[in-house]
Design a protein around this motif. Structure first.
Motif, PDB file in Angstrom:
ATOM      1  N   LEU A   1      88.777 115.046  58.858  1.00 57.59           N
ATOM      2  CA  LEU A   1      89.755 115.776  59.675  1.00 57.59           C
ATOM      3  C   LEU A   1      90.215 114.942  60.868  1.00 57.59           C
ATOM      4  O   LEU A   1      91.379 115.017  61.268  1.00 57.59           O
ATOM      5  CB  LEU A   1      89.162 117.111  60.139  1.00 57.59           C
ATOM      6  CG  LEU A   1      88.913 118.123  59.031  1.00 57.59           C
ATOM      7  CD1 LEU A   1      88.090 119.294  59.551  1.00 57.59           C
ATOM      8  CD2 LEU A   1      90.224 118.598  58.433  1.00 57.59           C
ATOM      9  N   ARG A   2      89.309 114.134  61.390  1.00 58.05           N
ATOM     10  CA  ARG A   2      89.679 113.242  62.510  1.00 58.05           C
ATOM     11  C   ARG A   2      90.712 112.228  62.033  1.00 58.05           C
ATOM     12  O   ARG A   2      91.670 111.916  62.745  1.00 58.05           O
ATOM     13  CB  ARG A   2      88.417 112.571  63.036  1.00 58.05           C
ATOM     14  CG  ARG A   2      88.559 111.953  64.393  1.00 58.05           C
ATOM     15  CD  ARG A   2      87.281 111.356  64.975  1.00 58.05           C
ATOM     16  NE  ARG A   2      86.059 111.558  64.203  1.00 58.05           N
ATOM     17  CZ  ARG A   2      85.107 112.441  64.513  1.00 58.05           C
ATOM     18  NH1 ARG A   2      85.240 113.209  65.558  1.00 58.05           N
ATOM     19  NH2 ARG A   2      84.017 112.519  63.765  1.00 58.05           N
ATOM     20  N   GLU A   3      90.512 111.720  60.816  1.00 57.93           N
ATOM     21  CA  GLU A   3      91.506 110.783  60.255  1.00 57.93           C
ATOM     22  C   GLU A   3      92.865 111.459  60.130  1.00 57.93           C
ATOM     23  O   GLU A   3      93.894 110.876  60.458  1.00 57.93           O
ATOM     24  CB  GLU A   3      91.058 110.272  58.886  1.00 57.93           C
ATOM     25  CG  GLU A   3      89.980 109.243  58.916  1.00 57.93           C
ATOM     26  CD  GLU A   3      90.398 107.926  59.541  1.00 57.93           C
ATOM     27  OE1 GLU A   3      91.584 107.544  59.483  1.00 57.93           O
ATOM     28  OE2 GLU A   3      89.512 107.271  60.099  1.00 57.93           O
ATOM     29  N   ALA A   4      92.867 112.687  59.635  1.00 56.63           N
ATOM     30  CA  ALA A   4      94.131 113.417  59.491  1.00 56.63           C
ATOM     31  C   ALA A   4      94.784 113.648  60.847  1.00 56.63           C
ATOM     32  O   ALA A   4      96.008 113.528  60.982  1.00 56.63           O
ATOM     33  CB  ALA A   4      93.897 114.745  58.782  1.00 56.63           C
ATOM     34  N   ALA A   5      93.980 113.978  61.850  1.00 53.97           N
ATOM     35  CA  ALA A   5      94.523 114.198  63.198  1.00 53.97           C
ATOM     36  C   ALA A   5      95.138 112.908  63.745  1.00 53.97           C
ATOM     37  O   ALA A   5      96.141 112.953  64.471  1.00 53.97           O
ATOM     38  CB  ALA A   5      93.432 114.705  64.132  1.00 53.97           C
ATOM     39  N   ASN A   6      94.569 111.775  63.384  1.00 51.57           N
ATOM     40  CA  ASN A   6      95.108 110.495  63.859  1.00 51.57           C
ATOM     41  C   ASN A   6      96.484 110.187  63.277  1.00 51.57           C
ATOM     42  O   ASN A   6      97.195 109.340  63.805  1.00 51.57           O
ATOM     43  CB  ASN A   6      94.134 109.360  63.544  1.00 51.57           C
ATOM     44  CG  ASN A   6      92.958 109.334  64.492  1.00 51.57           C
ATOM     45  OD1 ASN A   6      93.003 109.921  65.581  1.00 51.57           O
ATOM     46  ND2 ASN A   6      91.886 108.670  64.085  1.00 51.57           N
ATOM     47  N   LEU A   7      96.864 110.866  62.199  1.00 48.90           N
ATOM     48  CA  LEU A   7      98.204 110.659  61.645  1.00 48.90           C
ATOM     49  C   LEU A   7      99.296 111.040  62.637  1.00 48.90           C
ATOM     50  O   LEU A   7     100.414 110.539  62.562  1.00 48.90           O
ATOM     51  CB  LEU A   7      98.381 111.461  60.354  1.00 48.90           C
ATOM     52  CG  LEU A   7      97.585 110.988  59.152  1.00 48.90           C
ATOM     53  CD1 LEU A   7      97.706 111.980  58.012  1.00 48.90           C
ATOM     54  CD2 LEU A   7      98.029 109.598  58.721  1.00 48.90           C
ATOM     55  N   SER A   8      98.967 111.933  63.561  1.00 50.68           N
ATOM     56  CA  SER A   8      99.961 112.337  64.563  1.00 50.68           C
ATOM     57  C   SER A   8      99.530 111.937  65.971  1.00 50.68           C
ATOM     58  O   SER A   8      99.970 112.535  66.948  1.00 50.68           O
ATOM     59  CB  SER A   8     100.190 113.853  64.486  1.00 50.68           C
ATOM     60  OG  SER A   8      98.977 114.539  64.657  1.00 50.68           O
ATOM     61  N   ALA A   9      98.704 110.903  66.074  1.00 47.44           N
ATOM     62  CA  ALA A   9      98.247 110.418  67.378  1.00 47.44           C
ATOM     63  C   ALA A   9      99.390 109.738  68.127  1.00 47.44           C
ATOM     64  O   ALA A   9     100.355 109.261  67.522  1.00 47.44           O
ATOM     65  CB  ALA A   9      97.089 109.443  67.200  1.00 47.44           C
TER      66      ALA A   9
ATOM     67  N   HIS B   1      98.519 102.367  66.808  1.00 48.42           N
ATOM     68  CA  HIS B   1      97.460 101.712  66.043  1.00 48.42           C
ATOM     69  C   HIS B   1      96.561 102.744  65.351  1.00 48.42           C
ATOM     70  O   HIS B   1      96.079 102.503  64.248  1.00 48.42           O
ATOM     71  CB  HIS B   1      96.639 100.764  66.932  1.00 48.42           C
ATOM     72  CG  HIS B   1      95.722 101.440  67.892  1.00 48.42           C
ATOM     73  ND1 HIS B   1      96.153 101.991  69.072  1.00 48.42           N
ATOM     74  CD2 HIS B   1      94.390 101.669  67.820  1.00 48.42           C
ATOM     75  CE1 HIS B   1      95.128 102.532  69.710  1.00 48.42           C
ATOM     76  NE2 HIS B   1      94.041 102.357  68.981  1.00 48.42           N
ATOM     77  N   LEU B   2      96.353 103.907  65.969  1.00 46.05           N
ATOM     78  CA  LEU B   2      95.555 104.961  65.325  1.00 46.05           C
ATOM     79  C   LEU B   2      96.285 105.540  64.119  1.00 46.05           C
ATOM     80  O   LEU B   2      95.677 105.812  63.085  1.00 46.05           O
ATOM     81  CB  LEU B   2      95.220 106.075  66.317  1.00 46.05           C
ATOM     82  CG  LEU B   2      94.239 105.720  67.432  1.00 46.05           C
ATOM     83  CD1 LEU B   2      94.066 106.899  68.387  1.00 46.05           C
ATOM     84  CD2 LEU B   2      92.901 105.285  66.862  1.00 46.05           C
ATOM     85  N   VAL B   3      97.592 105.725  64.260  1.00 46.58           N
ATOM     86  CA  VAL B   3      98.407 106.229  63.150  1.00 46.58           C
ATOM     87  C   VAL B   3      98.350 105.236  61.990  1.00 46.58           C
ATOM     88  O   VAL B   3      98.123 105.615  60.839  1.00 46.58           O
ATOM     89  CB  VAL B   3      99.862 106.482  63.597  1.00 46.58           C
ATOM     90  CG1 VAL B   3     100.740 106.838  62.403  1.00 46.58           C
ATOM     91  CG2 VAL B   3      99.920 107.555  64.669  1.00 46.58           C
ATOM     92  N   HIS B   4      98.536 103.959  62.312  1.00 51.66           N
ATOM     93  CA  HIS B   4      98.508 102.916  61.277  1.00 51.66           C
ATOM     94  C   HIS B   4      97.157 102.870  60.573  1.00 51.66           C
ATOM     95  O   HIS B   4      97.096 102.811  59.335  1.00 51.66           O
ATOM     96  CB  HIS B   4      98.836 101.550  61.897  1.00 51.66           C
ATOM     97  CG  HIS B   4      98.735 100.416  60.937  1.00 51.66           C
ATOM     98  ND1 HIS B   4      99.650 100.213  59.932  1.00 51.66           N
ATOM     99  CD2 HIS B   4      97.804  99.444  60.796  1.00 51.66           C
ATOM    100  CE1 HIS B   4      99.291  99.157  59.217  1.00 51.66           C
ATOM    101  NE2 HIS B   4      98.174  98.677  59.727  1.00 51.66           N
TER     102      HIS B   4
END
Length: 187
Positions: A18-26, A30-33
């Protein structure tokens, strides 16, 4: 390892996804990438005999029992296909599919999941998750992980779990339509 410790590891694993998914909209590019790259690697492994190294890296850090590793790897790949958690929680895959009753091949997908052999299960799970993704219907990935741990255990009769998915599907259909019959038949 106790059941409680295993459940905690499963919860931490899903929290990481879920943290990875949340990073999609960070806000940080660099977190999105990184999240896009990691989820793409996880997606590529679904249904293949050997998932991508990124999947092993992610799963093995939580040290699942060896007998459950394939279920954890499959869950990671399915999550990467549709990185959206069901808000209400504790909804089985059958319940999620029940939200789409009457849409395309939903019942056919359910029948396939209820009867397919273990070797082809990842293929049909992938199709079901893609169907849910196309209609923005969420999945409780913790529950899916726990269900897959049962389904991938050769020592367990999986019929009861598959029957529960079918039952949950029709319960959801009945709750949505207010009918006592999913097909609208009357006695």
């Amino acid at each position: 390892m106790t059941d409680q410790e295993l459940q905690e590891r499963q919860e931490r694993f899903i929290t990481e996804l879920l943290r990875e998914a949340a990073n999609l909209s960070a806000a940080e590019n660099h977190l999105v990438h990184q999240a896009r790259k990691r989820l793409a690697e996880l997606r590529r492994g679904v249904g293949r005999p050997y998932p991508a190294p990124a999947a092993y890296d992610l799963v093995l850090q939580y040290d699942p029992p060896e007998a459950q590793e394939q279920a954890w790897l499959l869950t990671a790949g399915l999550f990467a296909l549709h990185p959206m958690k069901e808000a209400s929680g504790s909804r089985s895959l059958g319940s999620s599919l029940g939200q789409l009753h009457g849409v395309g091949a939903t019942e056919a997908r359910l029948r396939q999941l209820a009867t397919v052999d273990q070797a082809r299960l990842p293929h049909y799970l992938r199709q079901a998750v893609q169907l849910l993704r196309s209609h923005d219907v969420g999945i409780d990935y913790l529950r899916l992980l726990r269900d897959l741990c049962v389904l991938t255990n050769p020592k367990v009769d999986t019929h009861k779990l598959r029957l529960r998915w079918v039952r949950d599907y029709y319960r959801t259909v009945h709750a949505r339509t207010g009918n006592s019959s999913a097909k609208g038949n009357t006695a």
